[in-house]
Write a protein that holds these residues in place. Structure first.
Motif, PDB file in Angstrom:
ATOM      1  N   ILE A 135       4.740  28.951 -21.073  1.00 39.97           N
ATOM      2  CA  ILE A 135       6.176  28.581 -20.831  1.00 39.97           C
ATOM      3  C   ILE A 135       6.701  28.423 -19.627  1.00 39.97           C
ATOM      4  O   ILE A 135       6.418  29.218 -18.747  1.00 39.97           O
ATOM      5  CB  ILE A 135       6.902  29.818 -21.507  1.00 39.97           C
ATOM      6  N   ASP A 136       7.197  27.302 -19.526  1.00 42.42           N
ATOM      7  CA  ASP A 136       7.556  26.880 -17.847  1.00 42.42           C
ATOM      8  C   ASP A 136       9.154  27.266 -18.023  1.00 42.42           C
ATOM      9  O   ASP A 136       9.877  27.030 -19.013  1.00 42.42           O
ATOM     10  CB  ASP A 136       7.597  25.308 -17.898  1.00 42.42           C
ATOM     11  N   SER A 137       9.677  27.743 -16.980  1.00 41.82           N
ATOM     12  CA  SER A 137      11.164  28.021 -16.941  1.00 41.82           C
ATOM     13  C   SER A 137      11.738  27.523 -15.466  1.00 41.82           C
ATOM     14  O   SER A 137      11.048  27.166 -14.513  1.00 41.82           O
ATOM     15  CB  SER A 137      11.198  29.858 -16.998  1.00 41.82           C
ATOM     16  N   LYS A 139       5.738  25.340 -10.462  1.00 46.98           N
ATOM     17  CA  LYS A 139       5.379  25.555 -11.765  1.00 46.98           C
ATOM     18  C   LYS A 139       5.115  24.498 -12.947  1.00 46.98           C
ATOM     19  O   LYS A 139       4.337  24.644 -13.647  1.00 46.98           O
ATOM     20  CB  LYS A 139       6.734  26.591 -12.387  1.00 46.98           C
ATOM     21  N   SER A 140       6.014  23.684 -12.796  1.00 43.94           N
ATOM     22  CA  SER A 140       6.012  22.593 -13.611  1.00 43.94           C
ATOM     23  C   SER A 140       4.638  21.563 -13.270  1.00 43.94           C
ATOM     24  O   SER A 140       4.013  20.939 -14.054  1.00 43.94           O
ATOM     25  CB  SER A 140       7.272  21.559 -13.644  1.00 43.94           C
ATOM     26  N   THR A 141       4.483  21.252 -11.910  1.00 44.33           N
ATOM     27  CA  THR A 141       3.182  20.738 -11.752  1.00 44.33           C
ATOM     28  C   THR A 141       2.069  21.615 -12.155  1.00 44.33           C
ATOM     29  O   THR A 141       1.066  20.806 -12.355  1.00 44.33           O
ATOM     30  CB  THR A 141       3.147  20.863 -10.127  1.00 44.33           C
ATOM     31  N   THR A 143      14.494  21.538 -10.522  1.00 46.83           N
ATOM     32  CA  THR A 143      14.184  20.333 -11.403  1.00 46.83           C
ATOM     33  C   THR A 143      14.164  20.885 -12.652  1.00 46.83           C
ATOM     34  O   THR A 143      14.520  19.816 -13.613  1.00 46.83           O
ATOM     35  CB  THR A 143      12.646  19.968 -10.703  1.00 46.83           C
ATOM     36  N   THR A 144      13.572  21.868 -13.099  1.00 47.94           N
ATOM     37  CA  THR A 144      13.377  22.296 -14.614  1.00 47.94           C
ATOM     38  C   THR A 144      14.636  23.131 -14.608  1.00 47.94           C
ATOM     39  O   THR A 144      15.133  24.057 -13.976  1.00 47.94           O
ATOM     40  CB  THR A 144      12.317  23.387 -14.514  1.00 47.94           C
ATOM     41  N   THR A 145      15.229  22.503 -15.957  1.00 45.57           N
ATOM     42  CA  THR A 145      16.748  23.337 -16.178  1.00 45.57           C
ATOM     43  C   THR A 145      16.602  24.038 -17.339  1.00 45.57           C
ATOM     44  O   THR A 145      17.665  24.799 -17.891  1.00 45.57           O
ATOM     45  CB  THR A 145      17.582  22.205 -16.298  1.00 45.57           C
ATOM     46  N   ALA A 189       5.924  17.240 -17.929  1.00 43.80           N
ATOM     47  CA  ALA A 189       6.992  18.215 -17.472  1.00 43.80           C
ATOM     48  C   ALA A 189       7.602  17.507 -16.065  1.00 43.80           C
ATOM     49  O   ALA A 189       6.813  17.302 -15.109  1.00 43.80           O
ATOM     50  CB  ALA A 189       6.654  19.792 -17.021  1.00 43.80           C
ATOM     51  N   ARG A 190       9.120  17.301 -15.969  1.00 47.73           N
ATOM     52  CA  ARG A 190       9.615  16.845 -14.853  1.00 47.73           C
ATOM     53  C   ARG A 190       9.141  17.898 -13.515  1.00 47.73           C
ATOM     54  O   ARG A 190       9.446  18.960 -13.595  1.00 47.73           O
ATOM     55  CB  ARG A 190      10.940  16.636 -15.005  1.00 47.73           C
ATOM     56  N   THR A 191       8.883  17.050 -12.372  1.00 47.32           N
ATOM     57  CA  THR A 191       8.634  17.748 -11.100  1.00 47.32           C
ATOM     58  C   THR A 191       9.604  17.231 -10.052  1.00 47.32           C
ATOM     59  O   THR A 191       9.759  16.091 -10.246  1.00 47.32           O
ATOM     60  CB  THR A 191       7.094  17.919 -10.740  1.00 47.32           C
TER      61      THR A 191
HETATM   62 MG    MG Z   1      10.007  23.042 -12.894  1.00 51.41          MG
END
Ligand code: MG
Ligand code: GTP
Ligand code: ZN
Length: 285
Positions: free
Chosen positions: A209-211, A165-167, A193-195, A178-180
């Motif tokens: 929206i990233d989750s 998702k973040s990628t 990874t995503t908090t 965004a951190r991946t």
């Molecule tokens: Mg993520």
């Protein structure tokens, strides 16, 4: 713009970013909410009220509710061949989206993993036949297939950890940062990874929206009658079982069981439906 449990990031209409808390330490604010804030210091505020939402996505077990995002128009459930995705979690997420009145779509990421992706695509055909749009892409190579779908919409990316998702966010918005996670695939399990949820504006009228990765999707807030209705292949058969209170397990004259017989994917989906009807008292939202 972002929610961190009890802390939030709010962007004012004219663009200023504020660090905010919720008055009364309530946990009723979601990423995507429109709120009123009172300034409490330089760059700081308190959220006083939440505007009416047109949609709200959340999951719940017997004790807790967890808000995913507010005011989104569509949910993009991201799956990938590696780490392997859970078909049951996919089903539950699609049910939750339909129940929330949000358009669900499936994104199969990592098509560069050609053989495994082809197999995943094949088993996702079942969902395509149910009317869920399927977009296939490799966030590492080219995310353009998604761009037209994101136009003039607020979209939420959801899915298990490690699906990419973040990628995907970074591919769409090279400045997003965004951190991946680049090291977790060895164990075939993502690593969260995503908090927190974060909204990334794409233009004036579009945002994504990233989750954080999901492991479970409790639907305790939906009655079993409601969840049945969101299994699109079975919804037309409801009410046709011999017994009105049929649980679609071993009752004679079950219309759903008859429809699923000898079709492994339908049988699997019927198992998911039955699992949702069993009142679940274990906390695992
Ligand atoms: Mg993520
Ligand atoms: N081969 C391949 N790997 C990818 C692709 N997209 C993402 N990945 C890798 O998948 C891993 C997980 O990616 P993330 O973007 O952190 O996954 P996520 O869904 O945001 O995970 P959480 O934040 O934990 O929910 C990383 O190692 C990425 O480099 C892709 O298109 N192809
Ligand atoms: Zn039945």
């Amino acid at each position: 713009m972002a929610s961190f449990g009890r802390r939030f990031e709010v962007t004012l209409q004219e663009g200023t970013a504020l660090k905010c808390v919720r008055r009364g330490k309530r946990t009723d604010v979601a990423c995507g909410d429109k709120v009123d804030v009172a300034l409490t210091g330089p760059g700081e505020g308190v959220i006083e009220s939440i505007h009416e939402r047109h949609t709200l996505l959340y999951r719940a077990d017997a004790w807790h509710e967890k808000l995913l995002a507010a005011n989104v128009d569509q949910v993009l459930v991201v799956v990938a061949p590696e780490p392997s995705y859970s078909d049951e979690l996919l089903t539950r997420t699609l049910v939750a989206a339909d129940a929330a009145g949000v358009t669900p779509m499936i994104v199969l990421n990592k098509t560069d993993l050609a053989d495994a992706a082809a197999r995943a695509k094949e088993s996702l055909q079942y969902y395509v036949e149910l009317g869920y749009p399927l977009i296939t892409l490799s966030a590492k190579q080219n995310s353009d297939a998604l761009r037209p779908i994101l136009q003039n919409k607020i979209s939420l990316l959801v899915g298990q950890s490690g699906m990419g998702k973040s990628t995907l966010i970074n591919a769409l918005l090279p400045d997003a940062g965004a951190r991946t996670n680049d090291i977790s695939t060895a164990l075939d399990s993502g690593r969260h990874t995503t908090t927190n949820a974060r909204c990334y504006p794409l233009n004036e009228r579009s945002a994504i929206i990233d989750s954080p990765g999901l492991q479970e999707f409790g639907l305790h807030h939906l009655s079993s009658n409601a969840t049945e209705g969101y299994f699109r292949e079975f919804s037309g058969l409801l009410g046709q079982c011999r017994f009105q209170d049929c649980r679609h397990q071993n009752e004679p004259g079950c219309a759903l069981k008859a429809f699923a017989a000898n079709n492994p994917q339908r049988e699997t989906r019927l198992r998911y439906l039955i699992a949702l009807q069993q009142v679940d008292r274990t906390p695992h939202y």
